[in-house]
Design a protein around this motif. Structure first.
Motif, mmCIF file in Angstrom:
data_model
loop_
_atom_site.group_PDB
_atom_site.id
_atom_site.type_symbol
_atom_site.label_atom_id
_atom_site.label_comp_id
_atom_site.label_asym_id
_atom_site.label_seq_id
_atom_site.Cartn_x
_atom_site.Cartn_y
_atom_site.Cartn_z
ATOM 1 N N GLU A 191 7.119 4.497 5.875
ATOM 2 C CA GLU A 191 7.559 3.232 6.432
ATOM 3 C C GLU A 191 7.157 1.922 5.305
ATOM 4 O OE1 GLU A 191 6.648 2.127 10.914
ATOM 5 O OE2 GLU A 191 4.780 3.171 9.832
ATOM 6 N N MET A 192 6.116 2.439 4.423
ATOM 7 C CA MET A 192 5.756 1.605 3.281
ATOM 8 C C MET A 192 6.908 1.655 2.199
ATOM 9 S SD MET A 192 2.983 -0.312 3.516
ATOM 10 C CE MET A 192 2.389 -0.515 1.827
ATOM 11 N N GLY A 193 7.633 2.710 2.194
ATOM 12 C CA GLY A 193 8.646 2.925 1.093
ATOM 13 C C GLY A 193 8.017 3.287 -0.131
ATOM 14 N N LEU A 194 6.961 4.253 0.019
ATOM 15 C CA LEU A 194 6.244 4.684 -1.259
ATOM 16 C C LEU A 194 7.164 6.029 -1.712
ATOM 17 C CD1 LEU A 194 2.721 3.966 -0.304
ATOM 18 C CD2 LEU A 194 4.146 2.690 -1.540
ATOM 19 N N ILE A 195 7.699 6.646 -0.540
ATOM 20 C CA ILE A 195 8.360 8.015 -1.070
ATOM 21 C C ILE A 195 9.720 7.668 -1.819
ATOM 22 C CG2 ILE A 195 9.365 10.127 -0.433
ATOM 23 C CD1 ILE A 195 7.818 9.727 2.266
ATOM 24 N N GLU A 196 9.553 7.945 -3.212
ATOM 25 C CA GLU A 196 10.903 7.860 -4.092
ATOM 26 C C GLU A 196 11.636 8.785 -3.669
ATOM 27 O OE1 GLU A 196 12.184 7.801 -8.464
ATOM 28 O OE2 GLU A 196 10.456 6.660 -8.233
ATOM 29 N N SER A 197 11.312 10.120 -4.041
ATOM 30 C CA SER A 197 12.055 11.399 -3.576
ATOM 31 C C SER A 197 11.425 12.666 -3.319
ATOM 32 C CB SER A 197 12.912 11.678 -5.161
ATOM 33 O OG SER A 197 12.128 11.686 -6.061
ATOM 34 N N GLN B 152 9.471 -5.681 -0.498
ATOM 35 C CA GLN B 152 10.780 -5.386 0.216
ATOM 36 C C GLN B 152 11.091 -4.016 0.363
ATOM 37 O OE1 GLN B 152 12.748 -7.875 1.508
ATOM 38 N NE2 GLN B 152 11.099 -9.161 0.899
ATOM 39 N N ASP B 153 10.540 -3.019 -0.074
ATOM 40 C CA ASP B 153 10.565 -1.647 0.102
ATOM 41 C C ASP B 153 9.877 -1.357 1.349
ATOM 42 O OD1 ASP B 153 12.003 -1.221 -2.174
ATOM 43 O OD2 ASP B 153 9.954 -1.084 -3.244
ATOM 44 N N ILE B 154 9.290 -2.132 2.122
ATOM 45 C CA ILE B 154 8.788 -1.712 3.309
ATOM 46 C C ILE B 154 9.796 -1.809 4.515
ATOM 47 C CG2 ILE B 154 7.042 -2.447 4.904
ATOM 48 C CD1 ILE B 154 5.442 -3.729 3.024
ATOM 49 N N GLU B 155 9.902 -0.914 5.247
ATOM 50 C CA GLU B 155 10.836 -0.854 6.341
ATOM 51 C C GLU B 155 10.805 -2.081 7.229
ATOM 52 O OE1 GLU B 155 10.721 2.798 8.572
ATOM 53 O OE2 GLU B 155 11.091 4.012 7.111
ATOM 54 N N LEU C 20 3.642 -6.448 10.113
ATOM 55 C CA LEU C 20 2.773 -7.050 9.288
ATOM 56 C C LEU C 20 2.781 -8.479 9.436
ATOM 57 C CD1 LEU C 20 3.300 -4.918 6.188
ATOM 58 C CD2 LEU C 20 1.371 -5.132 7.429
ATOM 59 N N ALA C 21 3.902 -8.859 9.358
ATOM 60 C CA ALA C 21 3.999 -10.374 9.501
ATOM 61 C C ALA C 21 3.245 -10.992 10.831
ATOM 62 C CB ALA C 21 5.469 -10.980 9.584
ATOM 63 N N ALA C 22 3.756 -10.334 11.810
ATOM 64 C CA ALA C 22 2.941 -10.624 13.211
ATOM 65 C C ALA C 22 1.451 -10.673 13.148
ATOM 66 C CB ALA C 22 3.569 -9.817 14.387
ATOM 67 N N LYS C 23 1.114 -9.453 12.587
ATOM 68 C CA LYS C 23 -0.446 -9.290 12.428
ATOM 69 C C LYS C 23 -1.006 -10.630 11.573
ATOM 70 C CE LYS C 23 -4.348 -7.240 12.768
ATOM 71 N NZ LYS C 23 -5.012 -7.159 14.040
ATOM 72 N N ARG C 24 -0.316 -11.119 10.614
ATOM 73 C CA ARG C 24 -0.767 -11.977 9.558
ATOM 74 C C ARG C 24 -0.866 -13.389 10.435
ATOM 75 N NH1 ARG C 24 2.947 -10.120 5.525
ATOM 76 N NH2 ARG C 24 1.465 -8.408 4.408
ATOM 77 N N ILE C 25 0.083 -13.607 11.627
ATOM 78 C CA ILE C 25 0.169 -14.683 12.117
ATOM 79 C C ILE C 25 -1.148 -14.985 13.058
ATOM 80 C CG2 ILE C 25 1.284 -15.894 14.037
ATOM 81 C CD1 ILE C 25 4.048 -15.076 12.815
ATOM 82 N N THR C 26 -1.711 -13.841 13.351
ATOM 83 C CA THR C 26 -2.598 -13.757 14.448
ATOM 84 C C THR C 26 -4.163 -13.763 13.589
ATOM 85 O OG1 THR C 26 -2.702 -11.312 14.547
ATOM 86 C CG2 THR C 26 -1.540 -12.488 15.837
#
Length: 122
Positions: A29-35, A90-93, A100-106
């Protein structure tokens, strides 16, 4: 086992930094796996890192090796890291970015806001 199946086997390895935010995300989900590449019994996983100071490289390497070495026919696992820092948020799904954004709001000053305050802000 296909390269896609091998990727699926490791994608939910928790990213400790996202866990610390209260929104646990897997490295997929974090977009850390390149290949993920397989040649005979050898699997090579290439990962992005989010910071040159990332201290989780050994953790990721151990978790990936533990999961993939249990796959029939896999005899060796190599984990390589992208030290060019190509990863961006931007690599995060997209769905994970929304969580993440919803959590930051709280959050305010590192403290969780009361739920009714968070809902009014939405």
């Amino acid at each position: 086992m296909s390269e896609q199946a091998l990727r699926e086997r490791i994608q939910d390895i928790p990213d400790p930094c996202s866990c610390a935010t209260g929104v646990p995300l897997g490295i997929g989900e974090m977009g850390l796996i390149e290949s993920v590449k397989r040649t005979e019994g050898e699997v090579t996983v290439r990962l992005h890192i989010t910071s040159p100071m990332c201290m989780m490289a050994a953790y990721f390497m151990r978790e990936i090796e533990q999961r993939l070495l249990t796959v029939e026919g896999v005899t060796a696992v190599n984990v390589e890291f992208d030290h060019d820092l190509k990863w961006t948020p931007q690599d995060i799904e997209p769905e994970a970015r929304q969580r993440l954004a919803a959590k930051r709001i709280t959050m305010l000053g590192g403290r969780l806001l009361p739920q009714d305050s968070a809902q009014r802000r939405s």
